[in-house]
Enzyme design. Structure first.
Site, short mmCIF file in Angstrom:
data_model
loop_
_atom_site.label_atom_id
_atom_site.label_comp_id
_atom_site.label_asym_id
_atom_site.label_seq_id
_atom_site.Cartn_x
_atom_site.Cartn_y
_atom_site.Cartn_z
N ARG A 62 0.79 -1.23 0.00
CA ARG A 62 0.00 0.00 0.00
C ARG A 62 0.83 1.29 0.00
O ARG A 62 0.65 2.15 -0.83
CB ARG A 62 -0.94 0.00 1.22
CG ARG A 62 -1.98 1.10 1.18
CD ARG A 62 -2.88 1.05 2.40
NE ARG A 62 -3.48 -0.26 2.59
CZ ARG A 62 -4.24 -0.57 3.65
NH1 ARG A 62 -4.45 0.33 4.59
NH2 ARG A 62 -4.76 -1.77 3.76
N HIS B 262 -7.87 -4.16 -7.40
CA HIS B 262 -7.61 -3.45 -6.13
C HIS B 262 -8.89 -3.39 -5.29
O HIS B 262 -9.62 -2.39 -5.31
CB HIS B 262 -7.11 -2.04 -6.44
CG HIS B 262 -6.41 -1.37 -5.30
ND1 HIS B 262 -5.15 -1.71 -4.89
CD2 HIS B 262 -6.81 -0.37 -4.48
CE1 HIS B 262 -4.78 -0.95 -3.88
NE2 HIS B 262 -5.78 -0.11 -3.60
N TYR C 162 -18.03 13.00 -12.98
CA TYR C 162 -17.94 14.17 -13.85
C TYR C 162 -16.60 14.26 -14.60
O TYR C 162 -16.54 14.79 -15.70
CB TYR C 162 -18.10 15.46 -13.03
CG TYR C 162 -19.44 15.57 -12.34
CD1 TYR C 162 -20.62 15.56 -13.09
CD2 TYR C 162 -19.52 15.67 -10.96
CE1 TYR C 162 -21.85 15.66 -12.46
CE2 TYR C 162 -20.75 15.76 -10.33
CZ TYR C 162 -21.92 15.75 -11.08
OH TYR C 162 -23.14 15.85 -10.46
#
Length: 806
Positions: free
Chosen positions: A31, A77, A121
């Site tokens: 990570r 993931h 968006y």
């Protein structure tokens, strides 16, 4: 409880230790930390790989970010969608990444700390440079492993063509460790890699010549090189980053401090808000208004100043109390062979070169295998064309495809693969033009095989292949440096404590006591006055040097032993008019028997200025002022003196001045400065003036156009002389009469070039000081005794003087 349902007794301490270690390693490896090879964390690597699988190349249309996030979550993931989207956003921000890997369309946040628009968006596709991270992925260049549910394969690392870790930097907090790597200039990194290819044992110092330091996407300045040198050598260091601010003239004759670049990762809106709060709290009373005029063209924060305000004072305050100057702690920590390791800069670059060597070798093996297979087929085609009649007859007489393939192998000697390819060959290949194409392709594939075998067998060919690919990257994506690196001394000067600029008089006594007093303390008197007490000296001490400067300048102090020291003027002790001052041993590391000779104020160090040294025995020397740029309060030797000689005076020149030397017995010599070439700090100089027995040089200056020569004597007499009365001779002569020596005139104390617009401060052995205007000193002939400048007591005499500019 085990698999059979049996309860097991375990020590809770051991169980917690094992569980926490497993968690820690998961965070470290899976990570938080980037891989030293491609410089990516797992989520970043999966984002780029998923985008390639979605065919989101730079030439393809943009796709919604939500679609990319969904693919990454569902395939590779299995974590939070916002974590993936935040990683995607950072890869697209040009103020976060020096070389963004994602081309974003829409609102991806700003330096004001504005959040990006929702993922539904915004749209994304791969940036052109990201293709260099994924190039040759399909050619067995890296290993693949199963994804989390073993339904797909994903790459362990991407076959990066450039050192992404150092180009874009990285930051991450793991368990018990953290990484913070600054971005660098890609062009400089490639230069460093090319040098390292030819010089495998290159040191950090060698690389520093090619890679001066970090290069942040937001520009700014790095103050000092010590932190850069530390992390290059040790993998850790502390950088001081400063925004770019300038002083500009605005409407109505006012000035403004304009901030055009910010330190890396500084929030502009928070910085502007902080500055506005300081103005409101009257901590920046000279700022009239704070405006953010930033637009698409770039950052522009304007601090409009009140009339008479000192913009440099404002800048120093901002550097000291706001995020316009911040620290950046470098920790070059990355995963090396799956384990966290702090690397030096040479080590990090070597790891990347080793990785590129491995990638190119694996790619070459893959391409060689494909090329050999294709060559084998082409050999079959060409042989089949030579035997075309037999091949056609054999195929026509065969009852089935397997039979035809078997007969081609057994009767005509083709291999199984060649036989299958011949059976699949189209009839158009029989025309003459097609045969030429096959022969050309065979020649090309043969040359490629030769080239690939050379790469695999010869180390030098492999290194040349790496060089070519690095040069291609530099040519395509290299750009100019954005971040400037300035010297530590410049920082030290700009970080002056918050004081207002003020004209001051610095007095230095023969015994080494120094102080500064505001110039306004000494009111002007007429010529012939008695003066006021300036220094309460001891019976044997007297003022030897006096200069006028401001609190924002620096002072270069020179000693009788030819050493130089540098101090900010504001750090000199401010005391009352009659105070003795502080001894220099409390400020500088002076040796026993070493005394301060003179002190000159320096506004700035500019190329083209020189320091001119004159010794008591008439030797002269000139050095570039930049040679003293790095001088500190620790001191450095600037003149090598012969036994019995000592430094008498120091002044600045421009390289083409007319130099004048004066002796205590009233002789003066004028010569051109060009006769003394610039020398290094270790030189002892050349002869400037020949002296009579018992005489010594007591003063020196440069004479420029429209100036007259001011002469002051120990008995308080003075005059101005037209320089034309002193013909220009060559250095080394004895000079001509400067003053008709008598008991009334006394010995010459010193000389100075003036225009008649200045003021004159004279100091006596008993500590008296008088301030008069130079226009009150008449112009006389060089043999005249002069007029009285100050009335002295019988046992007093003038010891020094200073010229105050209007």
């Amino acid at each position: 409880m085990d698999e059979k349902g049996k309860v097991l007794l375990v020590d809770v301490k051991d169980e917690m230790k094992e569980a926490y270690l497993s968690y820690a390693m998961s965070v470290i490896v899976g990570r938080a930390l980037p891989d030293i090879r491609d410089g990516l964390k797992p989520v970043q690597r999966r984002i780029l790989y998923a985008m390639q699988e979605m065919n989101l190349r730079p030439t393809e249309p943009y796709r919604k970010s939500a679609r990319v996030v969904g693919d990454v979550l569902g395939k590779y993931h299995p974590h939070g969608d916002m974590a993936v989207y935040e990683a995607l956003v950072r890869l697209a921000q040009d103020f976060t990444c020096r070389y963004p890997l994602v081309d974003g369309h829409g609102n991806f946040g700003s330096v004001d700390g504005d959040p990006p628009a929702a993922m539904r968006y915004t749209e994304v596709r791969l940036a052109p440079i990201a293709e260099e991270m994924l190039r040759d992925l399909e050619k067995d260049t890296v290993d693949f492993v199963p994804n989390f549910d073993e339904s797909l394969k994903e790459p362990v690392v991407l076959p990066a063509s450039f050192p992404q870790l150092l180009a874009n930097g990285a930051s991450g907090i793991a368990v018990g460790m953290a990484t913070n790597i600054p971005p660098h200039n890609l062009r400089e990194l490639v230069d460093g890699l090319l040098y390292l290819l030819d010089h495998p044992e290159a040191s950090a110092e060698d690389l520093l010549r090619l890679i001066p330091g970090p290069d942040f996407p937001t520009g700014g300045k790095i103050v000092g090189r010590r932190g850069i040198e530390e992390y290059f050598r040790e993998g850790r260091g502390k950088l001081v980053i400063r925004g770019e601010a300038t002083v500009e003239e605005i409407a109505r004759g006012k000035q403004a401090v304009v901030i055009r670049e910010l330190p890396y990762q500084v929030n502009k809106a928070s910085l502007v808000e902080h500055i506005a709060r300081l103005v409101e709290e009257k901590k920046l009373p000279d700022v009239a208004e704070v405006r953010d005029e930033s637009d698409r063209e770039g950052i522009r924060v304007v601090l409009e100043l009140k009339r008479g305000a000192n913009p440099h004072y404002i800048l120093r305050y901002l550097y000291k109390h706001t995020a316009l100057e911040v620290s950046f702690g470098v920790i070059l920590l990355a995963l090396v062979s799956g384990k966290p390791e702090v690397c030096t800069m040479p080590q990090a670059l070597k790891h990347f070169l080793d990785f590129r060597r491995e990638v190119i070798l694996r790619r070459s093996r893959f391409e060689l295998k494909e090329a050999e297979e294709r060559a084998h087929i082409l050999e079959g085609f060409l042989r089949a064309l030579d035997l075309i009649d037999q091949v056609i007859a054999l195929i026509r007489s065969s009852q089935s495809v397997p039979e035809a393939r078997r007969r081609l192998v057994e009767e005509l000697g083709f291999t199984e693969k060649q036989a299958q390819a011949i059976l699949e060959m189209r009839l158009q290949r029989l025309v003459a033009l097609e045969r030429e194409k096959l022969e050309e392709e065979y020649r090309d594939i043969t040359a490629k095989i030769f080239r690939l075998r050379e790469i695999l067998e010869k180390e030098e060919v492999l290194r040349e292949c790496i060089r070519e690919e690095l040069r291609r990257i530099r040519e395509l994506y290299g750009d100019e440096r954005r971040t400037r690196i300035i010297e530590e001394e410049e920082k030290e000067e700009e970080a002056t404590p918050l004081i207002r600029e003020e004209e001051v008089v610095i007095t230095l006594t023969r015994d080494g006591y120094v102080k500064r007093v505001p110039l306004a303390t000494y009111r002007r008197q007429g010529r012939g006055g008695k003066g006021v007490s300036a220094v309460a000296t001891g019976e044997e001490d007297f003022v030897s040097t006096m200069v006028v400067t401001t609190t924002l300048h620096r002072a270069l102090l020179f000693t009788s032993w030819g050493r130089a020291f540098q101090l900010p003027v504001h750090q000199l002790p401010e005391m009352g008019r009659q105070a003795k001052g502080m001894h220099l041993v409390n400020l500088l590391p002076l040796e026993e028997g070493e005394r301060a000779v003179t002190l000159i104020p320096i506004r700035d160090f500019k190329e083209g200025k020189y320091l001119f040294f004159v010794t008591a025995k008439g030797r002269v020397k000139k050095i570039d002022l930049l040679e003293l740029l790095s001088v500190t309060r620790r001191g450095v030797r600037v003149v090598e003196l012969e036994e019995g000689d000592e430094l008498e005076g120091v002044f600045t020149t421009c390289g083409e001045d007319r130099v004048f030397l004066a002796t205590s017995q009233g002789l003066g010599l004028s010569f051109k400065e060009e006769e003394v070439r610039p020398m290094g700090k270790a030189a002892s100089g050349v002869r400037g003036m020949s002296l009579r027995e018992g005489d010594r040089v007591v003063g020196a200056c440069v004479i420029r156009q429209n100036e007259t020569l001011l002469v002051v004597t120990s008995s308080g007499m003075g005059k101005r002389v037209d320089p034309e009365e002193f013909p220009v001779h060559h250095r080394g002569g004895m000079g001509v009469r400067l003053l008709r020596e008598s008991e009334r005139s006394g010995k010459v104390v010193g000389v100075a070039a003036v225009k008649g617009e200045e003021e004159l401060l004279l100091s006596t052995q008993k500590g008296l000081l008088i301030r008069v205007h130079t226009r009150e000193v008449p112009i006389q002939s060089r043999v005249a005794q002069g007029v009285r400048l100050i009335r002295l007591e019988k046992d007093d005499q003038v010891t020094s003087f200073a010229v105050v500019l209007p």
